[in-house]
Scaffold this active site. Structure first.
Site, PDB file in Angstrom:
ATOM      1  N   GLU A   1       0.849  -1.211   0.000  1.00 36.22           N
ATOM      2  CA  GLU A   1       0.000   0.000   0.000  1.00 36.22           C
ATOM      3  C   GLU A   1       0.871   1.242   0.000  1.00 36.22           C
ATOM      4  O   GLU A   1       1.870   1.305   0.716  1.00 36.22           O
ATOM      5  CB  GLU A   1      -0.897  -0.019   1.237  1.00 36.22           C
ATOM      6  CG  GLU A   1      -2.206   0.707   1.026  1.00 36.22           C
ATOM      7  CD  GLU A   1      -3.088   0.009  -0.003  1.00 36.22           C
ATOM      8  OE1 GLU A   1      -3.150   0.504  -1.151  1.00 36.22           O
ATOM      9  OE2 GLU A   1      -3.704  -1.012   0.334  1.00 36.22           O
TER      10      GLU A   1
ATOM     11  N   SER B   1     -25.203   6.366 -17.197  1.00 36.57           N
ATOM     12  CA  SER B   1     -24.848   5.476 -16.091  1.00 36.57           C
ATOM     13  C   SER B   1     -26.116   4.995 -15.409  1.00 36.57           C
ATOM     14  O   SER B   1     -26.896   5.805 -14.894  1.00 36.57           O
ATOM     15  CB  SER B   1     -23.966   6.193 -15.064  1.00 36.57           C
ATOM     16  OG  SER B   1     -24.001   5.466 -13.833  1.00 36.57           O
TER      17      SER B   1
ATOM     18  N   GLY C   1     -12.983   2.350  -2.442  1.00 36.12           N
ATOM     19  CA  GLY C   1     -11.604   1.872  -2.522  1.00 36.12           C
ATOM     20  C   GLY C   1     -11.466   0.562  -3.273  1.00 36.12           C
ATOM     21  O   GLY C   1     -10.410  -0.066  -3.238  1.00 36.12           O
ATOM     22  N   LEU C   2     -12.528   0.124  -3.949  1.00 32.00           N
ATOM     23  CA  LEU C   2     -12.440  -1.106  -4.742  1.00 32.00           C
ATOM     24  C   LEU C   2     -12.249  -0.784  -6.223  1.00 32.00           C
ATOM     25  O   LEU C   2     -12.389  -1.637  -7.084  1.00 32.00           O
ATOM     26  CB  LEU C   2     -13.666  -1.990  -4.514  1.00 32.00           C
ATOM     27  CG  LEU C   2     -13.826  -2.474  -3.068  1.00 32.00           C
ATOM     28  CD1 LEU C   2     -15.019  -3.413  -2.936  1.00 32.00           C
ATOM     29  CD2 LEU C   2     -12.567  -3.171  -2.572  1.00 32.00           C
TER      30      LEU C   2
ATOM     31  N   ASP D   1      -4.273   0.307 -10.030  1.00 31.63           N
ATOM     32  CA  ASP D   1      -5.702   0.021 -10.178  1.00 31.63           C
ATOM     33  C   ASP D   1      -6.036  -0.437 -11.593  1.00 31.63           C
ATOM     34  O   ASP D   1      -6.780  -1.399 -11.797  1.00 31.63           O
ATOM     35  CB  ASP D   1      -6.542   1.271  -9.864  1.00 31.63           C
ATOM     36  CG  ASP D   1      -6.402   1.707  -8.424  1.00 31.63           C
ATOM     37  OD1 ASP D   1      -5.753   0.985  -7.647  1.00 31.63           O
ATOM     38  OD2 ASP D   1      -6.942   2.775  -8.080  1.00 31.63           O
TER      39      ASP D   1
HETATM   40  P1  ADP Z   1     -13.107   4.100  -6.376  1.00 29.18           P
HETATM   41  O1  ADP Z   1     -12.327   3.975  -7.646  1.00 29.18           O
HETATM   42  O2  ADP Z   1     -12.338   3.667  -5.186  1.00 29.18           O
HETATM   43  O3  ADP Z   1     -14.442   3.442  -6.428  1.00 29.18           O
HETATM   44  P2  ADP Z   1     -13.005   6.864  -7.126  1.00 29.18           P
HETATM   45  O4  ADP Z   1     -13.338   8.108  -6.408  1.00 29.18           O
HETATM   46  O5  ADP Z   1     -11.636   6.702  -7.692  1.00 29.18           O
HETATM   47  O6  ADP Z   1     -13.371   5.654  -6.148  1.00 29.18           O
HETATM   48  O7  ADP Z   1     -13.994   6.656  -8.358  1.00 29.18           O
HETATM   49  C1  ADP Z   1     -15.393   6.777  -8.189  1.00 29.18           C
HETATM   50  C2  ADP Z   1     -15.968   7.588  -9.329  1.00 29.18           C
HETATM   51  O8  ADP Z   1     -15.881   6.832 -10.562  1.00 29.18           O
HETATM   52  C3  ADP Z   1     -17.434   7.889  -9.163  1.00 29.18           C
HETATM   53  O9  ADP Z   1     -17.636   9.042  -8.381  1.00 29.18           O
HETATM   54  C4  ADP Z   1     -17.883   8.077 -10.601  1.00 29.18           C
HETATM   55  O10 ADP Z   1     -17.553   9.371 -11.072  1.00 29.18           O
HETATM   56  C5  ADP Z   1     -17.021   7.087 -11.364  1.00 29.18           C
HETATM   57  N1  ADP Z   1     -17.745   5.812 -11.571  1.00 29.18           N
HETATM   58  C6  ADP Z   1     -17.300   4.592 -11.243  1.00 29.18           C
HETATM   59  N2  ADP Z   1     -18.228   3.635 -11.573  1.00 29.18           N
HETATM   60  C7  ADP Z   1     -19.270   4.279 -12.116  1.00 29.18           C
HETATM   61  C8  ADP Z   1     -20.546   3.881 -12.642  1.00 29.18           C
HETATM   62  N3  ADP Z   1     -20.921   2.603 -12.679  1.00 29.18           N
HETATM   63  N4  ADP Z   1     -21.371   4.848 -13.102  1.00 29.18           N
HETATM   64  C9  ADP Z   1     -20.990   6.132 -13.085  1.00 29.18           C
HETATM   65  N5  ADP Z   1     -19.829   6.568 -12.591  1.00 29.18           N
HETATM   66  C10 ADP Z   1     -18.961   5.670 -12.118  1.00 29.18           C
HETATM   67 MG    MG Z   2     -10.507   5.000  -8.109  1.00 33.62          MG
END
Ligand code: ADP
Ligand code: MG
Length: 359
Positions: free
Chosen positions: A26, A60, A113-114, A161
């Site tokens: 990490e 989305s 965080g996934l 990632d």
């Molecule tokens: P993590 O990658 O840990 O889930 P992040 O903040 O890096 O958190 O990414 C999350 C962002 O990615 C969301 O706020 C959105 O903008 C975008 N995102 C991810 N999956 C989707 C989805 N299925 N539909 C719309 N936006 C998404």
């Molecule tokens: Mg992310």
């Protein structure tokens, strides 16, 4: 809602990509170091067709949000920036991309965080590759996805990632050298699986904390006269640094060494000990834990069937990952009960019992 409802015709193709959880390594990827992620069962699916006008149209299902790109010179905000970024980096790589209808649906929890962001990017790039028969491989997909996230979503991320989403599967652990992109697919330690629990504490300070740690690591590397902290193998070397750079660097050096130990082949017990040591190092040397994560990790570490546990992701909230004995499904609910009794609102993210029961 489905593709046809939104765009008035059927999609041409679809592609998916998984979320990921990092088992060990990490805050090492921006230090050119080593990581050990695995894919999780939850994934993002992107469906595509050619747009009937000159605009891109994105939808989305998770956000129930539709975005049309009117001006390609203006980067959109929110989820559209990730999708638009993928299209733009492909154009910069020399490909001609027509205007597209893009439908996104995901079971990866967002912002926990996934790595739902990498899953979105990799699924989008895979779908476009398939639709247009582009000659790009999975490593290039990861690199393009990272460029999209940095330059269009504005997140200064490492390559872990996107490499994990593009190259890992749920049955193995992916060892990755983030400098050379050398990688190896490792089996899980004998008869083990992973458990991921969200702490319920939002990662509000994560961005500022992350940027500060990145800067500290850069400063420490400069002090020590190396390109990146990855170039230090002996933790003693970090003792010459001033506070708190000495502790930041010690975390990175010891964390890299923990990952390299796993590469030699370790028992489940030893893997767990390394995860526990990683948490201690993240808490005391790197100072990215919070009381909720420490409580959750403590409960996990005391639970029968758990080999080891630590916070996963940037820290300051978010989730914890544990290595557990196969067939100990009760472990997850037991841990969650105790954690919630301590006044928190945790949530089991992996295994996803709803998804698994439906399957
Ligand atoms: P993590 O990658 O840990 O889930 P992040 O903040 O890096 O958190 O990414 C999350 C962002 O990615 C969301 O706020 C959105 O903008 C975008 N995102 C991810 N999956 C989707 C989805 N299925 N539909 C719309 N936006 C998404
Ligand atoms: Mg992310």
């Amino acid at each position: 809602m489905n593709f046809q409802h939104i765009f008035g015709k059927l999609s041409e193709i679809q592609a998916s990509a998984p979320g990921r959880v990092n088992l060990l390594g990490e805050h090492t990827d921006y230090n050119d170091g080593f990581v050990l992620p695995t894919a999780i069962p939850q994934h993002t699916t992107v469906q595509l067709s050619f747009s009937d006008d000159a605009q891109h149209h994105f939808y989305s299902e998770n956000l129930q949000e539709r975005v049309s790109i009117l001006d390609i010179h203006h980067t959109p905000s929110g989820f559209a920036s990730y999708v638009f970024g993928c299209i733009e980096v492909l154009k910069q790589a020399g490909y001609t991309i027509p205007s597209l209808n893009v439908y996104v649906q995901s079971s990866v929890p967002m912002g926990s965080g996934l790595s739902s962001s990498a899953a979105l990017e990799v699924a989008t790039l895979r779908a476009i590759r398939q639709l247009l028969h582009l000659p790009i491989d999975d490593v290039e997909i990861a690199q393009l996805a990272q460029q999209a996230e940095i330059h269009y979503a504005g997140v200064q991320c490492g390559i872990m990632d996107q490499m994990a989403s593009s190259l890992a599967d749920t049955q193995h652990i992916l060892f990755l050298d983030t400098r050379t992109l050398e990688r190896r697919v490792l089996p899980f330690p004998n008869k083990t699986t992973i458990l991921v629990i969200d702490s319920g504490v939002p990662r509000t300070l994560a961005t500022s904390g992350y940027n500060q740690r990145r800067a500290e690591c850069q400063e420490a590397a400069q002090f020590l006269g190396v390109k990146a902290l990855r170039d230090i193998n002996d933790a003693k070397v970090t003792e010459t640094l001033p506070e708190p750079l000495n502790r930041r660097a010690r975390h990175v050096v010891t964390e890299n060494n923990r990952v390299l130990e796993v590469l030699q082949g370790v028992t489940p017990k030893r893997f767990g000990e390394l995860m526990n040591a990683s948490h201690t190092s993240l808490r005391d040397d790197y100072e990215v834990s919070v009381p909720a994560l420490d409580t959750l990790v403590q409960i996990l570490q005391k639970t029968a069937g758990v080999f080891g546990a630590r916070l996963t992701g940037a820290g300051f909230g978010g989730a914890c990952v544990a290595l557990v004995a196969l067939g100990e499904e009760k472990t997850a609910t037991q841990v969650l009960e105790q954690y919630n009794d301590a006044g928190y609102t945790g949530q089991i993210l992996v295994p996803d019992f709803e998804v698994n029961h439906a399957a």
